[in-house]
Design an enzyme around this catalytic site. Structure first.
Site, mmCIF file in Angstrom:
data_model
loop_
_atom_site.group_PDB
_atom_site.id
_atom_site.type_symbol
_atom_site.label_atom_id
_atom_site.label_comp_id
_atom_site.label_asym_id
_atom_site.label_seq_id
_atom_site.Cartn_x
_atom_site.Cartn_y
_atom_site.Cartn_z
ATOM 1 N N THR A 70 -6.898 18.526 -1.881
ATOM 2 C CA THR A 70 -6.262 17.657 -2.874
ATOM 3 C C THR A 70 -7.192 17.477 -4.065
ATOM 4 O O THR A 70 -8.334 17.050 -3.912
ATOM 5 C CB THR A 70 -5.907 16.294 -2.266
ATOM 6 O OG1 THR A 70 -4.905 16.484 -1.261
ATOM 7 C CG2 THR A 70 -5.357 15.353 -3.325
ATOM 8 N N TYR A 97 -9.843 15.759 1.355
ATOM 9 C CA TYR A 97 -10.400 15.065 0.194
ATOM 10 C C TYR A 97 -11.877 15.435 0.187
ATOM 11 O O TYR A 97 -12.597 15.146 1.137
ATOM 12 C CB TYR A 97 -10.245 13.543 0.325
ATOM 13 C CG TYR A 97 -8.844 13.035 0.118
ATOM 14 C CD1 TYR A 97 -8.175 13.237 -1.081
ATOM 15 C CD2 TYR A 97 -8.198 12.331 1.124
ATOM 16 C CE1 TYR A 97 -6.889 12.747 -1.266
ATOM 17 C CE2 TYR A 97 -6.919 11.837 0.948
ATOM 18 C CZ TYR A 97 -6.271 12.053 -0.245
ATOM 19 O OH TYR A 97 -5.005 11.575 -0.426
ATOM 20 N N GLN A 128 -5.623 18.683 5.431
ATOM 21 C CA GLN A 128 -5.784 18.332 4.020
ATOM 22 C C GLN A 128 -7.154 17.719 3.804
ATOM 23 O O GLN A 128 -7.552 16.780 4.494
ATOM 24 C CB GLN A 128 -4.693 17.347 3.584
ATOM 25 C CG GLN A 128 -4.833 16.833 2.168
ATOM 26 C CD GLN A 128 -5.624 15.533 2.090
ATOM 27 O OE1 GLN A 128 -5.675 14.766 3.058
ATOM 28 N NE2 GLN A 128 -6.247 15.274 0.960
ATOM 29 N N ARG A 172 -4.123 0.648 -8.699
ATOM 30 C CA ARG A 172 -2.809 0.293 -8.164
ATOM 31 C C ARG A 172 -2.661 -1.227 -8.110
ATOM 32 O O ARG A 172 -3.163 -1.891 -7.196
ATOM 33 C CB ARG A 172 -2.622 0.922 -6.778
ATOM 34 C CG ARG A 172 -2.672 2.431 -6.806
ATOM 35 C CD ARG A 172 -2.100 3.063 -5.559
ATOM 36 N NE ARG A 172 -2.984 2.960 -4.420
ATOM 37 C CZ ARG A 172 -3.846 3.905 -4.036
ATOM 38 N NH1 ARG A 172 -3.955 5.013 -4.755
ATOM 39 N NH2 ARG A 172 -4.586 3.743 -2.976
ATOM 40 N N LYS A 223 -3.722 21.323 -3.897
ATOM 41 C CA LYS A 223 -2.658 20.338 -4.111
ATOM 42 C C LYS A 223 -3.020 19.451 -5.301
ATOM 43 O O LYS A 223 -4.119 18.903 -5.373
ATOM 44 C CB LYS A 223 -2.487 19.476 -2.858
ATOM 45 C CG LYS A 223 -1.419 18.390 -2.967
ATOM 46 C CD LYS A 223 -1.258 17.696 -1.614
ATOM 47 C CE LYS A 223 -0.242 16.571 -1.672
ATOM 48 N NZ LYS A 223 -0.787 15.377 -2.358
ATOM 49 N N ASP A 249 5.623 18.809 -4.110
ATOM 50 C CA ASP A 249 5.413 17.479 -3.536
ATOM 51 C C ASP A 249 5.634 16.444 -4.639
ATOM 52 O O ASP A 249 5.420 16.734 -5.802
ATOM 53 C CB ASP A 249 3.972 17.396 -3.005
ATOM 54 C CG ASP A 249 3.550 15.993 -2.631
ATOM 55 O OD1 ASP A 249 3.809 15.600 -1.490
ATOM 56 O OD2 ASP A 249 2.956 15.296 -3.468
ATOM 57 N N SER A 250 6.053 15.273 -4.263
ATOM 58 C CA SER A 250 6.200 14.103 -5.144
ATOM 59 C C SER A 250 7.652 13.837 -5.502
ATOM 60 O O SER A 250 8.232 14.510 -6.372
ATOM 61 C CB SER A 250 5.378 14.217 -6.443
ATOM 62 O OG SER A 250 3.996 14.306 -6.162
ATOM 63 N N TYR A 277 0.822 -1.200 0.000
ATOM 64 C CA TYR A 277 0.000 0.000 0.000
ATOM 65 C C TYR A 277 0.868 1.266 0.000
ATOM 66 O O TYR A 277 0.589 2.226 -0.722
ATOM 67 C CB TYR A 277 -0.925 0.016 1.220
ATOM 68 C CG TYR A 277 -1.864 1.192 1.229
ATOM 69 C CD1 TYR A 277 -3.045 1.169 0.496
ATOM 70 C CD2 TYR A 277 -1.542 2.349 1.927
ATOM 71 C CE1 TYR A 277 -3.893 2.271 0.468
ATOM 72 C CE2 TYR A 277 -2.380 3.457 1.907
ATOM 73 C CZ TYR A 277 -3.560 3.407 1.180
ATOM 74 O OH TYR A 277 -4.383 4.507 1.153
ATOM 75 N N HIS A 293 0.805 13.386 -6.658
ATOM 76 C CA HIS A 293 0.463 12.422 -5.607
ATOM 77 C C HIS A 293 1.477 11.280 -5.552
ATOM 78 O O HIS A 293 1.134 10.141 -5.219
ATOM 79 C CB HIS A 293 -0.944 11.860 -5.827
ATOM 80 C CG HIS A 293 -1.688 11.614 -4.549
ATOM 81 N ND1 HIS A 293 -2.712 12.423 -4.116
ATOM 82 C CD2 HIS A 293 -1.571 10.666 -3.602
ATOM 83 C CE1 HIS A 293 -3.182 11.973 -2.960
ATOM 84 N NE2 HIS A 293 -2.497 10.903 -2.629
ATOM 85 N N GLY A 317 6.767 12.930 2.191
ATOM 86 C CA GLY A 317 5.796 11.928 2.605
ATOM 87 C C GLY A 317 6.400 10.586 2.951
ATOM 88 O O GLY A 317 6.631 10.272 4.115
ATOM 89 N N ARG A 318 6.688 9.773 1.947
ATOM 90 C CA ARG A 318 7.134 8.407 2.201
ATOM 91 C C ARG A 318 8.342 8.304 3.134
ATOM 92 O O ARG A 318 8.388 7.410 3.980
ATOM 93 C CB ARG A 318 7.415 7.697 0.876
ATOM 94 C CG ARG A 318 6.147 7.278 0.118
ATOM 95 C CD ARG A 318 6.522 6.447 -1.099
ATOM 96 N NE ARG A 318 5.366 5.958 -1.835
ATOM 97 C CZ ARG A 318 4.937 6.472 -2.993
ATOM 98 N NH1 ARG A 318 5.550 7.539 -3.502
ATOM 99 N NH2 ARG A 318 3.896 5.958 -3.629
ATOM 100 N N ARG A 339 13.150 12.603 -1.526
ATOM 101 C CA ARG A 339 13.665 11.509 -0.696
ATOM 102 C C ARG A 339 14.852 11.946 0.168
ATOM 103 O O ARG A 339 15.148 11.296 1.168
ATOM 104 C CB ARG A 339 14.105 10.333 -1.590
ATOM 105 C CG ARG A 339 12.959 9.671 -2.354
ATOM 106 C CD ARG A 339 11.992 8.965 -1.425
ATOM 107 N NE ARG A 339 10.911 8.307 -2.157
ATOM 108 C CZ ARG A 339 9.749 8.896 -2.456
ATOM 109 N NH1 ARG A 339 9.526 10.140 -2.078
ATOM 110 N NH2 ARG A 339 8.809 8.243 -3.114
ATOM 111 N N SER A 354 -4.039 14.305 7.105
ATOM 112 C CA SER A 354 -4.825 13.798 5.986
ATOM 113 C C SER A 354 -6.254 13.474 6.402
ATOM 114 O O SER A 354 -6.503 12.958 7.501
ATOM 115 C CB SER A 354 -4.167 12.538 5.425
ATOM 116 O OG SER A 354 -5.010 11.914 4.472
#
Length: 371
Positions: free
Chosen positions: A160, A134, A132, A169, A243, A298-299, A28, A267, A321-322, A302, A110
């Site tokens: 967003t 949705y 944020q 996905r 966003k 964003d995106s 995920y 995203h 994020g990640r 790293r 979120s």
């Protein structure tokens, strides 16, 4: 949980975190839409640029402080909104919000948080926090979310735009996994009085599957349009950011609709495959905005070096994020704090090595095309 270790640097976080994550959680978190071409494009775009080194004396002190729409920040680095964080660690959003407060960095909660916005606000304490959204199909639910967020001390709203439908996905589909059907990542919905009254026949803890299905019915909103923005203005008195901006045309439309700021984002490649890399979209959007509003990025961030490149190409701040989610998987709140602290420190060092006293003096001339 094992102690956080980053022997290969921040870019190696995912490989280390993978050892601590279940296949469902890893799938995920890593998942990109389609063949993950957009996710790979985001990473490749950073490799096309190199930091230009200048000769001379390195500054003894670097100032990374900034102010975005009235929010003072010690560095132009923001905790991006990330949903279902309990997949990485049981404390999820609570741990990340605490880590952000410890670092003085802004935390964006979120709508798909694993903990409701009020609990995350309490964990964040006196920290800086944005919300944020949705935008669901139920406008009464939208208004309820906004009022709750404002009451809980969220100062800015980030809407967003690129997830009016969930992305296709394959990593999730192959495993047959959706956290929402397990009542994960929908705490803001199941705790909401409007959602409870109109959409949830029984308490979520009694019927998690029914709650997940009820969420799915209101989440997807492909009919969302610019004409609906007045609803937000009527119910939110703070700054509003959009966003998911990828084109100069949409950036100009945001200005036309009196939006306060935008986030150039795809995203992280999670929603649409084959999209332009966000870094490639950044400079044209910055040019179109021409200083009339802050442009965040964003995106694909790293490392601190990635942040340097985005700032040099015109971003006023970056969302991460990640990486902090991988830190969360490795060592909970301490891991998240250390990852984000390391990223800020690395950014500072990159600015220093480029002989700048502040990230605010970076420009396109601070970079060169990779050969």
């Amino acid at each position: 949980m094992k102690e956080l270790a980053i022997p290969g640097g921040l870019s190696q976080l995912e490989a280390h975190a993978a050892e601590n994550l279940s296949p469902e959680a890893l799938g995920y978190i890593r998942a990109g839409a389609g063949d993950r071409d957009t996710t790979r494009a985001n990473a490749a775009a950073f490799r096309r640029w190199e930091v230009k080194r200048r000769v001379g004396r390195k500054p003894a002190k670097v100032d990374l402080s900034t102010t975005i729409l009235g929010t003072r920040m010690p560095a132009p680095v923001i905790f991006a909104p990330v949903g279902v964080q309990t997949l990485a660690h049981p404390d999820g959003d609570l741990a990340s919000a605490r880590a952000a407060a410890e670092l003085g960095l802004t935390y964006v909660h979120s709508t798909q948080g694993a903990y409701k916005m009020e609990d995350v606000a309490a964990a964040n304490g006196d920290g800086s926090r944005w919300y944020q959204l949705y935008w669901p199909t139920d406008d009464e639910l939208v208004v309820s979310f906004l009022r709750r967020a404002r009451a809980a001390g969220y100062t800015h709203l980030m809407i967003t735009l690129d997830t009016t439908l969930l992305g296709w996905r394959p990593l999730d589909l192959d495993i047959g996994y959706s956290p929402f059907l397990e009542n994960k990542g929908i705490a803001n919905y199941t705790s909401d009085p409007v959602f409870q009254r109109k959409h949830m026949p029984v308490p979520a803890e009694v019927a998690p599957l029914a709650a997940g299905i009820a969420f799915a019915r209101v989440f997807q909103n492909p009919g969302l349009s610019w004409n609906q923005l007045p609803l937000i203005r009527e119910n939110w008195d703070g700054p509003i950011l959009l966003k998911g901006i990828q084109s100069p045309r949409d950036a100009r439309l945001a200005i036309k609709h009196d939006i306060d700021g935008i986030v150039v984002s795809n995203h992280g490649g999670r929603q649409v495959d084959g999209a332009i890399a966000s870094l490639d979209a950044l400079s044209p959007v910055v040019k179109a905005v021409d200083g009339r509003m802050p442009v965040l990025f964003d995106s694909g961030i790293r490392t601190g070096r990635d942040a340097f490149k985005a700032l040099a190409l015109g971003a006023d701040a970056v969302l991460v994020g990640r990486p902090y989610l991988y830190g969360l998987a490795l060592d909970g709140q301490r891991g998240t704090r250390r990852v984000m602290r390391s990223l800020v420190d690395e950014l500072e060092e990159e600015v220093r090595k480029a002989r700048h006293r502040s990230h605010r003096t970076l420009s396109r001339s601070s970079l060169t095309r990779a050969r």
